[in-house]
Design an enzyme around this catalytic site. Structure first.
Site, mmCIF file in Angstrom:
data_model
loop_
_atom_site.group_PDB
_atom_site.id
_atom_site.type_symbol
_atom_site.label_atom_id
_atom_site.label_comp_id
_atom_site.label_asym_id
_atom_site.label_seq_id
_atom_site.Cartn_x
_atom_site.Cartn_y
_atom_site.Cartn_z
ATOM 1 N N GLY A 104 0.856 -1.185 0.000
ATOM 2 C CA GLY A 104 0.000 0.000 0.000
ATOM 3 C C GLY A 104 0.890 1.231 0.000
ATOM 4 N N LEU A 105 0.324 2.374 0.299
ATOM 5 C CA LEU A 105 1.132 3.592 0.270
ATOM 6 C C LEU A 105 2.335 3.464 1.180
ATOM 7 C CD1 LEU A 105 -1.539 6.401 0.119
ATOM 8 C CD2 LEU A 105 -0.055 5.528 -1.683
ATOM 9 N N HIS A 165 -17.182 5.857 9.246
ATOM 10 C CA HIS A 165 -17.255 6.932 8.251
ATOM 11 C C HIS A 165 -18.706 7.330 8.028
ATOM 12 C CE1 HIS A 165 -16.735 9.282 4.674
ATOM 13 N NE2 HIS A 165 -15.424 9.175 4.772
ATOM 14 N N SER A 167 -17.147 9.491 -1.072
ATOM 15 C CA SER A 167 -16.118 10.337 -0.469
ATOM 16 C C SER A 167 -16.724 11.499 0.277
ATOM 17 C CB SER A 167 -15.181 10.880 -1.527
ATOM 18 O OG SER A 167 -14.376 11.862 -0.920
ATOM 19 N N ARG A 203 -15.665 13.352 11.556
ATOM 20 C CA ARG A 203 -16.374 12.133 11.174
ATOM 21 C C ARG A 203 -17.174 11.499 12.302
ATOM 22 N NH1 ARG A 203 -11.802 9.346 7.331
ATOM 23 N NH2 ARG A 203 -12.270 10.711 5.568
ATOM 24 N N GLU A 218 -1.312 2.490 8.227
ATOM 25 C CA GLU A 218 -2.476 2.231 9.076
ATOM 26 C C GLU A 218 -2.198 1.137 10.104
ATOM 27 O OE1 GLU A 218 -6.124 1.930 6.823
ATOM 28 O OE2 GLU A 218 -7.258 1.272 8.571
ATOM 29 N N ARG A 263 -9.353 9.916 13.207
ATOM 30 C CA ARG A 263 -8.519 10.456 12.135
ATOM 31 C C ARG A 263 -9.300 11.456 11.298
ATOM 32 N NH1 ARG A 263 -8.021 9.473 6.780
ATOM 33 N NH2 ARG A 263 -9.260 7.566 6.742
ATOM 34 N N LEU A 294 -3.508 8.965 3.939
ATOM 35 C CA LEU A 294 -2.593 8.897 2.803
ATOM 36 C C LEU A 294 -1.317 9.661 3.146
ATOM 37 C CD1 LEU A 294 -5.134 9.465 -0.120
ATOM 38 C CD2 LEU A 294 -4.417 7.332 0.929
HETATM 39 C C1 LIG Z 1 -12.855 3.513 0.684
HETATM 40 C C2 LIG Z 1 -11.730 4.225 1.371
HETATM 41 C C3 LIG Z 1 -11.422 5.542 1.055
HETATM 42 C C4 LIG Z 1 -10.382 6.207 1.682
HETATM 43 N N1 LIG Z 1 -10.121 7.497 1.330
HETATM 44 C C5 LIG Z 1 -9.094 8.139 1.933
HETATM 45 C C6 LIG Z 1 -8.772 9.481 1.559
HETATM 46 O O1 LIG Z 1 -9.416 10.083 0.693
HETATM 47 N N2 LIG Z 1 -7.731 10.087 2.171
HETATM 48 C C7 LIG Z 1 -6.986 9.449 3.120
HETATM 49 O O2 LIG Z 1 -6.051 10.040 3.623
HETATM 50 N N3 LIG Z 1 -7.271 8.182 3.481
HETATM 51 C C8 LIG Z 1 -8.296 7.513 2.916
HETATM 52 N N4 LIG Z 1 -8.579 6.221 3.296
HETATM 53 C C9 LIG Z 1 -7.695 5.523 4.236
HETATM 54 C C10 LIG Z 1 -6.448 5.052 3.524
HETATM 55 O O3 LIG Z 1 -6.776 4.620 2.220
HETATM 56 C C11 LIG Z 1 -5.750 3.905 4.224
HETATM 57 O O4 LIG Z 1 -5.658 4.151 5.573
HETATM 58 C C12 LIG Z 1 -4.346 3.734 3.689
HETATM 59 O O5 LIG Z 1 -4.368 3.646 2.298
HETATM 60 C C13 LIG Z 1 -3.656 2.543 4.286
HETATM 61 O O6 LIG Z 1 -2.433 2.349 3.625
HETATM 62 P P1 LIG Z 1 -1.401 1.274 4.126
HETATM 63 O O7 LIG Z 1 -0.254 1.371 3.206
HETATM 64 O O8 LIG Z 1 -1.147 1.447 5.560
HETATM 65 O O9 LIG Z 1 -2.132 -0.136 3.976
HETATM 66 P P2 LIG Z 1 -2.927 -0.825 2.759
HETATM 67 O O10 LIG Z 1 -3.073 0.028 1.588
HETATM 68 O O11 LIG Z 1 -4.145 -1.415 3.384
HETATM 69 O O12 LIG Z 1 -1.974 -1.987 2.304
HETATM 70 C C14 LIG Z 1 -1.805 -3.157 3.029
HETATM 71 C C15 LIG Z 1 -0.853 -4.042 2.291
HETATM 72 O O13 LIG Z 1 -0.431 -5.075 3.134
HETATM 73 C C16 LIG Z 1 -0.536 -6.317 2.489
HETATM 74 N N5 LIG Z 1 -0.816 -7.301 3.530
HETATM 75 C C17 LIG Z 1 -1.661 -7.200 4.587
HETATM 76 N N6 LIG Z 1 -1.592 -8.305 5.337
HETATM 77 C C18 LIG Z 1 -0.678 -9.105 4.755
HETATM 78 C C19 LIG Z 1 -0.178 -10.388 5.073
HETATM 79 N N7 LIG Z 1 -0.586 -11.071 6.148
HETATM 80 N N8 LIG Z 1 0.752 -10.915 4.231
HETATM 81 C C20 LIG Z 1 1.187 -10.247 3.130
HETATM 82 N N9 LIG Z 1 0.748 -9.028 2.815
HETATM 83 C C21 LIG Z 1 -0.177 -8.467 3.611
HETATM 84 C C22 LIG Z 1 -1.609 -6.154 1.459
HETATM 85 O O14 LIG Z 1 -1.387 -7.055 0.414
HETATM 86 C C23 LIG Z 1 -1.408 -4.709 1.043
HETATM 87 O O15 LIG Z 1 -0.438 -4.668 0.032
HETATM 88 C C24 LIG Z 1 -9.629 5.548 2.672
HETATM 89 C C25 LIG Z 1 -9.939 4.239 3.009
HETATM 90 C C26 LIG Z 1 -10.999 3.581 2.395
HETATM 91 C C27 LIG Z 1 -11.364 2.213 2.845
#
Ligand SMILES: Cc1cc2nc3c(=O)[nH]c(=O)nc-3n(C[C@H](O)[C@H](O)[C@H](O)COP(=O)(O)OP(=O)(O)OC[C@H]3O[C@@H](n4cnc5c(N)ncnc54)[C@H](O)[C@@H]3O)c2cc1C
Ligand code: SF4
Ligand code: FES
Lengths: 255, 637
Positions: free
Chosen positions: B42-43, B266, B284, B330, B425, B435, B441
């Site tokens: 993810g990000l 949300h 959104s 929120r 996250e 949050r 992001l």
């Molecule tokens: C619908 C929606 C809209 C959103 N809109 C916004 C917004 O507009 N602005 C904002 O700031 N935030 C927003 N958020 C929140 C934000 O998108 C997330 O909090 C953020 O993207 C999380 O990023 P991350 O990199 O921490 O994890 P994630 O993007 O959840 O990535 C997790 C990664 O870990 C991997 N993974 C997990 N468990 C395992 C495992 N056991 N083994 C191997 N790989 C694993 C997955 O494959 C994935 O690649 C939104 C969330 C949602 C649900």
């Protein structure tokens, strides 16, 4: 409503595979296509049978993970709609649906409806980025970008990498996918610098991965859930020709 | 035990610089010898893996999707905050800091939040350089919009697909490193255990989701970027594979879990339609900029929205929170919505919905402007509900969305287990009890691009690279444990699917541990969760075998972890006998229903230590010290 499904079942990459008939009963019109399959699967599991394997994650049309061919059309009958966003209200009672994986030489079947789209990642790895390191970059407003260019870049960048374009193409070409990335970056000053190198590397990789060439069938645009336009293929071709011009060494001995 | 967040001393705005100057560096010639595991693309994970690869470390990155580009971050719609102050409307690092601290209801660590605000501007610059097509105005400048909980316009966006575009930027950077050979990609691979040797994180055990093979990877450090655990509520806005497995299994190996009860609901999601539903779709929150939220004034008013005259509409957010109106935070908005529905004034099937009305904005700005801003959201709404939101207001209802809690980390993003870093996250650090929109992001990318590259070096500089051999007995043992767990699941041979257990757990959590919580509802949940878990281990059924692609096995593993984790979350909610942010204990509210914090007794981070499945975990506390922000009653009035 009730539906008859013929679903492609294939245990693994070595298995030959076959269509198997299932009845989907009491399907609600509010269900998405994948939710309909979820319900069929719940029934199979309880009976001790192997559920139908298919990919999905976001279930809102953005991750590009889902994708199946429904009655011959990748992502099914509704325009600009991924399978996870296709709702059953677009089908009729007693419809018969043939459900198959995205087929292409470069997308081998892993199991049932799941295919390996790793070749897409390889195309991006060959140059689908701006070669910038983390840190040391100028302020975001240093280079002004005309709104029109930013919008064009965004139109192309909306591609979700699902692979429907490849499955729809009689040549199994990844041209729309590749063109979308080439065009996105070529529309921006940050991406222009490497444009020539990028277009050569990405098209070369596309062919190396076993995708076919483009012969203007436009099936790709018709099935693309994000409405990526074939005009970007024309853009790729222009970029490619530019890259071959004398004085531009990027493509020498390639392509 | 009192936990130390290792916050640098000195004035708030100098802490990060101070830390940077103190930190050790790894000799460039040695970087290659250090192997780093990154879980998640993810990000947080993609930006971390790319940046570490660029620096020359040997990186292995894992995700369970077929491609790194599909991580859950891709679905973020609305935008990303940054204190650029481009619109000249009074934004600053200080203001972003304060908004975030206040939004989190003073339950986050001051120093982390300040650093996040400081780094926010760099993120936008980095993403622009990568070719992220942010929205621009006709003069070619970046444009912004305002987002829930803020009075300035600091949210950068790329149509309604900001997360997608930011992730594709990071995925590009990651792809470049994969090509360069610094990063090795392991897609369709799930982490099922953390390997800890002499107290240090030294590797992981994974299952190859295609072949079913279980094996270990050794490393000098592990970065967990595995996202949030919101799917413990079953019907949520999260991608369906998102789970707690990576962080929970690290917790079982000794990492502390912090503030699990801080979960965000949300306010603007499409209401539930039926039992078959696999997830809920977010509309959104940016819609709240131009939309007005209302319900009929009269109970049970069944007239179509357009037939209800202005005078008979209750714009309850504007009425209750005049200063912020439709942009109130929120949690505040979600509870106000639940309240009007509880009063019987909800709309749509089951009365669990309120109107989000863009009619006024369409009249004022024209349909085209609205289409330009939110076109894809309107399309998405129509696909799901079969209703045209240009002609009639949308119906929305709150849904579980985000996990503020996560593994405990110090200022360097290192957990209590040395060598285990937690980003995005998956950690608990920056959002306190709630949050703000567009801040996740920002945090994920700040962690991955601009924090971990420095802080991990400080750890690696102190250890011997490759000190642990991949054939150390601990890896063998870990593989055996994972095999035994899988065998255990198959051995049950019951009658119910993992999905059914997940749904049952989710309903319980939503009703008893959701938007509002009471001592009684929490105690009931604490009784019910172990019962559902027991039944799961007696009656779950999984077809096929572990030696093949088996999605039911994957699901069952994730549900098994949720069934344990839910208890931890609930216990934390019971222990935190105050209301703060998204954690609303009905016992603690003001006369007009606002959350009442108890700073005297609860101004700390709760970090839980695992003691065994049926044993109570041990609570450790990190006191929250506010040197800079003035602890105020949070008010959006
Ligand atoms: C619908 C929606 C809209 C959103 N809109 C916004 C917004 O507009 N602005 C904002 O700031 N935030 C927003 N958020 C929140 C934000 O998108 C997330 O909090 C953020 O993207 C999380 O990023 P991350 O990199 O921490 O994890 P994630 O993007 O959840 O990535 C997790 C990664 O870990 C991997 N993974 C997990 N468990 C395992 C495992 N056991 N083994 C191997 N790989 C694993 C997955 O494959 C994935 O690649 C939104 C969330 C949602 C649900
Ligand atoms: S171009 Fe369209 S069909 Fe092809 S991968 Fe991208 S989104 Fe899918
Ligand atoms: S599941 Fe993500 S696009 Fe369909």
């Amino acid at each position: 409503m009730n539906l008859t499904l013929y679903v492609w079942r294939q245990k693994n990459s070595k298995d030959k595979g076959r269509l198997v008939r299932y009845e989907a009963k009491n399907v609600s019109t509010d269900m998405s296509f994948l939710e309909m399959l979820d319900v069929v699967n719940e029934g199979l599991i309880v009976k001790g049978e192997d559920p139908i394997a298919f990919d999905s994650d976001c279930r809102e049309g953005i991750c590009g993970m889902c994708g199946q061919v429904v009655n011959g059309v990748p992502h099914g009958p509704r325009k600009k709609t991924t399978l996870c966003q296709l709702h059953m209200r677009h089908f009729k009672d007693n419809d018969t649906l043939y459900i198959e994986p995205f087929r292409a030489k470069a997308f081998p079947v892993i199991k049932d409806l799941i295919v390996d789209r790793g070749a897409f990642d390889k195309i991006i790895q060959s140059g689908g980025y701006v070669s910038v390191h983390t840190g040391g970059v100028p302020d975001g407003n240093t280079l002004l970008i005309p709104k029109h260019d930013a919008d064009t870049a965004m139109d192309a960048a909306e591609c979700i990498g699902c692979g429907a374009c490849v499955a729809a193409c009689p040549n199994g070409s990844a041209m729309l996918f590749t063109a979308a990335k080439v065009s996105h970056l070529a529309a921006l000053p940050q991406g222009r610098v490497e444009a020539a190198r990028r277009v050569c590397a990405m098209t070369e990789e596309m062919l190396a991965q076993g995708f076919g060439n483009c012969s203007n069938h436009y099936e790709c645009e018709a099935v693309c859930p994000k409405g990526i336009k074939v005009k970007f293929i024309a853009k790729l071709n222009r970029e490619f020709i530019k890259a071959q011009m004398p004085g531009n060494e990027s493509c020498t001995g390639r392509g | 035990m009192i936990l130390d967040g290792k916050i640098p001393s000195g004035p708030l705005h100098e802490k990060w610089d101070k830390r940077l100057s103190e930190m050790k560096l790894v000799n460039p010639a040695n970087k290659r010898k250090h192997r780093i595991i990154v879980i998640g693309t993810g990000l947080a994970g993609a930006s971390a893996a790319a940046s570490l690869g660029e620096l020359g470390y040997t990186v292995d990155v894992f995700c369970f999707q077929d491609s790194p580009r599909r991580a859950h971050s891709i679905s973020a719609q609305g935008g990303i905050n940054a204190a650029k102050n481009y619109p000249n409307d009074g934004d600053s690092i200080e203001r972003l800091f304060y908004d975030t601290i206040k939004g989190g209801d003073f339950r986050s660590r001051e120093a982390n939040v300040y650093r996040l605000a400081q780094l926010s501007a760099n993120i936008i610059d980095q993403c622009v350089a990568q070719g992220v097509p942010f929205a621009r105005d006709y003069a070619g400048y970046l444009t912004t919009r305002s987002f829930g909980g803020a009075q300035v316009s600091r949210t950068f966006y790329a149509r309604g697909q900001t997360g997608q575009q930011l992730l594709l930027g990071a995925y590009g950077a990651l792809s470049r490193q994969i090509r360069a050979g610094t990063v090795t990609l392991h897609p369709r691979t799930e982490m099922l255990d953390l390997v800890v040797i002499d107290g240090h994180a030294k590797g992981i055990t994974v299952r190859d989701l295609v072949t079913g093979r279980i094996g270990s990877h050794a490393a000098d450090a592990v970065c967990l970027c595995s996202g949030g655990y919101t799917n413990v509520f079953f019907l949520t806005t999260n991608s369906i594979m998102s789970g707690v497995t990576a962080t929970y299994r690290a917790y079982k190996k000794g990492a502390y879990f912090a503030n699990p009860c801080f979960t965000q609901i949300h306010p603007t999601c499409i209401p539930v339609t039926g039992e078959h539903q696999a997830k809920l779709t977010l509309m959104s929150e940016s819609l709240r900029n131009d939309g007005r939220v209302w319900v009929p004034k009269i109970k049970g008013d069944k007239r179509p929205a357009n037939d209800i005259p202005e005078s008979e509409r209750d714009y309850y957010l504007e009425r209750k929170y005049p200063a912020f109106g439709n942009l109130a935070a929120r949690d505040v908005t979600s509870r106000a919505t639940k309240e009007v529905c509880d009063e019987g004034r909800g709309v749509g099937p089951g009365g669990r919905g309120v109107y989000l009305d863009l009619g006024g904005a369409i009249g004022r700005l024209g349909e085209n402007t609205i289409r330009e801003r939110y076109g894809n959201l309107f399309e998405m709404y129509e696909r799901i509900t079969d209703e045209n939101a240009y002609k009639q207001p949308m119906r929305i209802y709150p849904a579980p969305h985000y996990a503020m809690g996560g593994l405990w980390v110090d200022y360097d993003l290192q957990s209590n287990l040395p060598g285990l870093f937690v980003l995005g996250e998956a950690n608990f650090s920056d959002h306190g009890a709630n949050r703000l929109g567009a801040s996740a992001l920002m945090q994920g990318l700040a962690d991955g691009y601009f924090i971990i590259p420095y802080t991990i070096a400080n750890y690696l500089a102190n250890i011997e690279p490759g000190a642990v051999a991949p054939d150390a007995p601990e890896f063998q043992k870990s593989c055996e444990e994972v095999e035994a767990f899988t065998k255990g699941l198959f051995a049950v041979k019951g009658k119910k699917t993992a999905h059914e257990f997940h749904r049952e757990l989710g309903k319980l959590m939503w009703n008893n541990v959701g938007m509002s919580r009471s001592e009684a509802s929490l105690k009931e949940a604490l009784k019910r969760i172990p019962e559902i878990r027991d039944e799961f281990w007696k009656n779950v059924t999984i077809p096929g075998s572990g030696r093949e692609l088996n999605q039911e096995l994957e699901k069952a593993g994730r549900v098994a972890d949720f069934l344990e984790f839910a208890e931890l979350l609930t216990r934390d909610a019971l222990q935190r006998d105050e209301s703060c942010g998204a954690h609303f204990r009905v016992e603690h509210q003001t006369a007009d229903g606002e959350a009442m914090r108890d700073d005297k007794n609860f101004s700390y981070v709760s970090a839980w230590e695992y003691k065994g499945v049926d044993k109570e975990p041990e609570l450790h506390k990190e006191p929250l010290v506010f040197e800079h922000a003035h602890l105020a009653v949070r008010s959006y009035k």
